[in-house]
Motif scaffolding. Structure first.
Motif, PDB file in Angstrom:
ATOM      1  N   LEU A  36       0.839  -1.214   0.000  1.00  0.00           N
ATOM      2  CA  LEU A  36       0.000   0.000   0.000  1.00  0.00           C
ATOM      3  C   LEU A  36       0.871   1.260   0.000  1.00  0.00           C
ATOM      4  CD1 LEU A  36      -2.723  -1.094   2.613  1.00  0.00           C
ATOM      5  CD2 LEU A  36      -2.948  -1.025   0.128  1.00  0.00           C
ATOM      6  N   SER A  37       1.917   1.255  -0.812  1.00  0.00           N
ATOM      7  CA  SER A  37       2.826   2.409  -0.946  1.00  0.00           C
ATOM      8  C   SER A  37       3.404   2.862   0.401  1.00  0.00           C
ATOM      9  CB  SER A  37       2.108   3.599  -1.591  1.00  0.00           C
ATOM     10  OG  SER A  37       1.492   3.218  -2.767  1.00  0.00           O
ATOM     11  N   GLY A  38       3.757   1.890   1.217  1.00  0.00           N
ATOM     12  CA  GLY A  38       4.280   2.205   2.552  1.00  0.00           C
ATOM     13  C   GLY A  38       5.490   3.125   2.523  1.00  0.00           C
ATOM     14  N   GLU A  39       6.409   2.869   1.581  1.00  0.00           N
ATOM     15  CA  GLU A  39       7.631   3.692   1.547  1.00  0.00           C
ATOM     16  C   GLU A  39       7.313   5.132   1.184  1.00  0.00           C
ATOM     17  OE1 GLU A  39      11.376   2.139  -0.172  1.00  0.00           O
ATOM     18  OE2 GLU A  39      10.255   0.248  -0.210  1.00  0.00           O
ATOM     19  N   THR A  40       6.393   5.301   0.242  1.00  0.00           N
ATOM     20  CA  THR A  40       6.011   6.659  -0.169  1.00  0.00           C
ATOM     21  C   THR A  40       5.362   7.377   1.010  1.00  0.00           C
ATOM     22  OG1 THR A  40       5.584   5.742  -2.329  1.00  0.00           O
ATOM     23  CG2 THR A  40       4.747   7.953  -1.934  1.00  0.00           C
ATOM     24  N   PHE A  41       4.505   6.669   1.720  1.00  0.00           N
ATOM     25  CA  PHE A  41       3.847   7.250   2.896  1.00  0.00           C
ATOM     26  C   PHE A  41       4.907   7.715   3.902  1.00  0.00           C
ATOM     27  CE2 PHE A  41       2.294   6.354   7.259  1.00  0.00           C
ATOM     28  CZ  PHE A  41       1.358   7.368   7.345  1.00  0.00           C
ATOM     29  N   LEU A  42       5.920   6.885   4.138  1.00  0.00           N
ATOM     30  CA  LEU A  42       6.944   7.256   5.130  1.00  0.00           C
ATOM     31  C   LEU A  42       7.800   8.427   4.649  1.00  0.00           C
ATOM     32  CD1 LEU A  42       8.034   3.764   6.508  1.00  0.00           C
ATOM     33  CD2 LEU A  42       6.632   5.497   7.632  1.00  0.00           C
ATOM     34  N   ARG A  43       8.041   8.471   3.339  1.00  0.00           N
ATOM     35  CA  ARG A  43       8.793   9.628   2.807  1.00  0.00           C
ATOM     36  C   ARG A  43       8.003  10.913   3.045  1.00  0.00           C
ATOM     37  NH1 ARG A  43      10.947   6.266  -1.197  1.00  0.00           N
ATOM     38  NH2 ARG A  43       9.209   6.648  -2.603  1.00  0.00           N
TER      39      ARG A  43
END
Ligand SMILES: C[S@@+](CC[C@H](N)C(=O)[O-])C[C@H]1O[C@@H](n2cnc3c(N)ncnc32)[C@H](O)[C@@H]1O
Length: 278
Positions: A240-247
């Protein structure tokens, strides 16, 4: 030593710093170690460097543990010595295995540091003061300020008690637990799966800290990391686009440090010691 401190020491000697495989300590179970979270956690660790003098003779690591994450080594990269102070002898033996002769190792209580005033060029204390009873937190901050050289700064990281951003997420986590058949989670006395715990922990709120340190310690609050491991395990998913969310979260923390420092899970508290006027 009080019973509480004795219990904390025994916990780390026997459990917290025991190796559980793949170079990890038992203590690492309180962290989110999934690849999706790695970059965010790495960048949060490195924030500490911004507030330390880049070089010097002695860096104090108060409650050093075994200097467990690779990023921690960067704090003392350009210092002659890193002085590791901890009540756990196992912690110090493990730290020595990592730092060798660059390290100095002292069994000490962070609320009563056995050092002269004005000796350290930099200081870090990561996730350690929260193991003291609340009545001793102020003293630990004062001790860190006392042993710091004038004109220098130290960094303290601990979790807030029940921070508002994580509180907002709690109903969704409880709902998720019910839906997945795990039932409601009962709060334990000694922290929970979010935190570097398993033993006695007492955390404070920004207001409490302000009240305690007013007029005695000069400090500023920044975000270290807003999201707890518990939050991340529930809401940060690779699919669920976890890395993008954290960025995005990291960007927000950089953009609004005052808000995230006070309302996120872990503040980064910078202690300053003024140059004397004479
Ligand atoms: C959660 S671990 C953190 C270790 C390391 N700073 C890190 O971030 O990985 C807490 C450490 O603080 C130490 N500690 C707890 N209470 C202490 C005290 N009163 N004086 C010195 N060290 C203490 C423990 O033995 C343990 O090694």
């Amino acid at each position: 030593m009080t019973n509480t401190k004795q219990q904390v020491r025994e916990f780390y000697d026997r459990i917290g710093w025991s190796q559980v495989g793949e170079g990890l300590y038992q203590n690492a179970r309180y962290e989110d170690l999934r690849p999706v979270s790695r970059d965010y956690i790495h960048k949060c660790h490195l924030r500490v460097n911004r507030h330390l003098a880049p070089a010097g003779d002695f860096l104090l690591d108060a409650g050093s543990g075994p200097v467990q994450w690779p990023e921690y080594l960067t704090y003392s990269e350009n210092y002659r010595y890193r002085l590791c102070a901890d009540i756990s002898i196992t912690a110090l033996k493990e730290a020595r295995a990592k730092l060798g002769e660059k390290g100095l190792y002292v069994v000490a209580d962070i609320a009563n540091l056995p050092f002269k005033a004005d000796v350290f060029d930099g200081e870090v204390s990561m996730h350690a003061i929260h193991h003291l009873p609340l009545g001793e937190h102020k003293r630990a901050y004062q001790e860190l300020q006392r042993v710091l050289k004038a004109g220098r700064s130290g960094v303290v990281v601990n979790g807030w008690h029940n921070p508002s951003l994580m509180r907002l997420a709690e109903p969704f986590i409880q709902l998720g637990r019910l839906v997945s058949g795990r039932g409601r989670k009962r709060k334990k006395d000694w922290a929970d799966e979010d935190d570097q715990a398993g033993t006695f922990v007492e955390k404070l709120t920004p207001r409490w800290l302000e009240g305690e340190l007013a007029g005695t310690v000069q400090y500023e609050i920044y975000p270290w990391r807003s999201l707890s491991p518990r939050f991340m395990r529930w809401f940060v998913r690779p699919q669920l686009s976890g890395e993008t969310f954290l960025r995005f979260i990291f960007w927000l923390e950089e953009r609004f440090p005052r808000f995230f420092g006070r309302n996120g899970q872990y503040p980064l508290i910078v202690i300053h010691k003024r140059e004397s006027r004479d």
